[in-house]
Design a protein around this motif. Structure first.
Motif, PDB file in Angstrom:
ATOM      1  N   ARG A 122       0.827  -1.212   0.000  1.00  7.38           N
ATOM      2  CA  ARG A 122       0.000   0.000   0.000  1.00  7.38           C
ATOM      3  C   ARG A 122       0.856   1.254   0.000  1.00  7.38           C
ATOM      4  O   ARG A 122       0.565   2.219  -0.732  1.00  7.38           O
ATOM      5  CB  ARG A 122      -0.911   0.003   1.230  1.00  7.38           C
TER       6      ARG A 122
ATOM      7  N   ARG B  27      -3.628   7.129   5.740  1.00 10.14           N
ATOM      8  CA  ARG B  27      -4.140   6.239   4.697  1.00 10.14           C
ATOM      9  C   ARG B  27      -3.414   4.901   4.709  1.00 10.14           C
ATOM     10  O   ARG B  27      -4.025   3.841   4.524  1.00 10.14           O
ATOM     11  CB  ARG B  27      -3.995   6.908   3.330  1.00 10.14           C
TER      12      ARG B  27
ATOM     13  N   TYR C 236      -4.623   2.941   7.845  1.00  5.59           N
ATOM     14  CA  TYR C 236      -6.023   2.523   7.846  1.00  5.59           C
ATOM     15  C   TYR C 236      -6.541   2.250   6.430  1.00  5.59           C
ATOM     16  O   TYR C 236      -7.737   2.385   6.160  1.00  5.59           O
ATOM     17  CB  TYR C 236      -6.882   3.590   8.532  1.00  5.59           C
ATOM     18  N   GLY C 237      -5.628   1.814   5.546  1.00  4.88           N
ATOM     19  CA  GLY C 237      -6.010   1.531   4.169  1.00  4.88           C
ATOM     20  C   GLY C 237      -7.090   0.473   4.054  1.00  4.88           C
ATOM     21  O   GLY C 237      -7.904   0.494   3.122  1.00  4.88           O
TER      22      GLY C 237
ATOM     23  N   ASP D 241      -9.686   0.159   5.743  1.00  2.00           N
ATOM     24  CA  ASP D 241     -11.012   0.745   5.890  1.00  2.00           C
ATOM     25  C   ASP D 241     -11.580   1.187   4.545  1.00  2.00           C
ATOM     26  O   ASP D 241     -12.796   1.152   4.330  1.00  2.00           O
ATOM     27  CB  ASP D 241     -10.962   1.939   6.844  1.00  2.00           C
ATOM     28  N   GLU D 242     -10.702   1.638   3.641  1.00  2.00           N
ATOM     29  CA  GLU D 242     -11.151   2.045   2.304  1.00  2.00           C
ATOM     30  C   GLU D 242     -11.842   0.877   1.599  1.00  2.00           C
ATOM     31  O   GLU D 242     -12.870   1.044   0.939  1.00  2.00           O
ATOM     32  CB  GLU D 242      -9.964   2.484   1.444  1.00  2.00           C
ATOM     33  N   VAL D 243     -11.248  -0.296   1.744  1.00  2.00           N
ATOM     34  CA  VAL D 243     -11.777  -1.471   1.053  1.00  2.00           C
ATOM     35  C   VAL D 243     -13.091  -1.907   1.679  1.00  2.00           C
ATOM     36  O   VAL D 243     -14.062  -2.220   0.973  1.00  2.00           O
ATOM     37  CB  VAL D 243     -10.753  -2.620   1.080  1.00  2.00           C
TER      38      VAL D 243
ATOM     39  N   LYS E  55     -15.232  -0.095   3.247  1.00  2.00           N
ATOM     40  CA  LYS E  55     -16.260   0.887   2.867  1.00  2.00           C
ATOM     41  C   LYS E  55     -16.693   0.678   1.419  1.00  2.00           C
ATOM     42  O   LYS E  55     -17.880   0.692   1.096  1.00  2.00           O
ATOM     43  CB  LYS E  55     -15.728   2.305   3.069  1.00  2.00           C
ATOM     44  N   ALA E  56     -15.702   0.469   0.529  1.00  2.00           N
ATOM     45  CA  ALA E  56     -16.018   0.293  -0.888  1.00  2.00           C
ATOM     46  C   ALA E  56     -16.819  -0.980  -1.134  1.00  2.00           C
ATOM     47  O   ALA E  56     -17.648  -1.042  -2.054  1.00  2.00           O
ATOM     48  CB  ALA E  56     -14.735   0.280  -1.715  1.00  2.00           C
TER      49      ALA E  56
END
Length: 329
Positions: free
Chosen positions: A152, A208, A211-212, A214-216, A218-219
């Motif tokens: 990441r 980011r 806590y990357g 969390d992006e996934v 949420k998506a």
């Protein structure tokens, strides 16, 4: 024969991870174990025209799957479900990891063990405590795969600076593998990358990376987490370790979460200073697993601040994992 076992092979990480490992000529026997569907996944992968033989094992066949394994990769575990607390989740996944570690101790005590199952900060100590209990613990052979944080980081910095090639840029990430314990050493990126960022940009990039995941989530609208990117990172780490062990390739380095006794002389001062028994940092691999734990570079004041926050959280995570085994002994 080089037998690699994937425990949790039918899951969201396990299936793509097994697919990526099937493509490697380093592996002659790919054994897939899971409580459901592993036999079907193995049958599917077995049609791929690479050298390795693929076999599948179901719920009652863990010992057979692990027998004489060279390397065991563990992405097994359950995702958090509605109404389930993080403590509930820990207890379930900790029990799964404990049982798999018991299987390793019985069936392949000399195997290299690569742990993906979260929370890695706690599950790696669980594996180590089980192996210690059986008298087969070798700190050079147990790894927590924190490679996704590196992957990441490389991708995210390239999005801020198009001159950076994400494929050929490896950012050292130290600490652990969750939230504030993830400390990316962005100051080590050449050509003054960090100096080109404002404080706000540096804060945002660091957050980011930490806590990357969390992006996934949420998506995926709560229907899943980072499985494909984790499988990619897990395969990259596994194949790097195998290249060092089997081919004797030198200079292969990745950040990974390990027991610091794997290189006691190099880490003695750090252990005394921090009180940590486990830590993620750059490790050079060799025929026996950990060849050496690479000394930490000089941290920026910003990175030292991040590390100061990470250390107490790591201590709590490590104690939680270790006590799960020691308190039940």
């Amino acid at each position: 024969m080089v037998k690699v076992v994937v425990c949790g092979a039918a899951g969201g990480i396990g299936q793509p991870l097994s697919l990526l490992l099937k493509q490697s000529d380093l592996i002659t026997d790919l054994a897939l174990y899971d409580v459901v569907n592993a036999v079907g996944v193995a049958a599917d992968l077995s049609h791929i025209n690479t050298k390795s033989k693929v076999t599948g094992y179901g719920k009652t066949e863990m010992d057979e799957a692990l027998k004489n394994a060279h390397t065991v990769v563990i992405p097994a575990g359950v995702p958090r479900k509605p109404g389930m607390t993080r403590d509930d989740l820990f207890k379930i996944n900790a029990g799964i990891i404990r049982d798999l570690a018991e299987g390793v101790a019985r069936n392949c005590p000399n195997a290299f063990v690569l742990v993906i199952s979260n929370p890695v900060n706690s599950t790696v100590p669980i594996v180590c405590e089980v192996l210690k209990k059986h008298g087969v613990f070798d700190p050079k052979k147990v790894f927590g795969i924190s490679t996704l944080d590196v992957v990441r980081s490389s991708r995210f910095v390239s999005e801020l600076n198009s001159s950076i090639d994400p494929k050929n840029t490896r950012v050292t990430v130290i600490g652990g593998h969750s939230g504030v314990t993830i400390v990316p050493l962005l100051s080590q990126i050449p050509n003054g990358f960090v100096d080109s960022l404002s404080k706000e940009q540096l804060d945002a990039l660091t957050y980011r990376i930490q806590y990357g995941g969390d992006e996934v989530v949420k998506a995926k609208d709560g229907a899943g987490s980072a499985t494909l990117s984790m499988a990619y990172a897990g395969a990259r780490f596994t194949l790097t370790v195998l290249s060092a062990i089997l081919e004797g390739r030198s200079g292969l380095v990745e950040s990974t979460y390990v027991n610091l006794e794997a290189d006691a002389a190099a880490t003695a001062a750090f252990k005394e200073q921090t009180g940590l028994d486990y830590f993620a940092q750059d490790v050079e691999f060799g025929r026996n697993g950990v060849e050496k734990i690479v000394a930490l570079p000089k941290l920026s004041a910003y990175e030292q601040g991040l590390l100061d926050v990470a250390i107490p959280e790591l201590k709590t995570n490590i104690a939680k994992g270790a006590s799960f085994i020691t308190d039940s002994a």
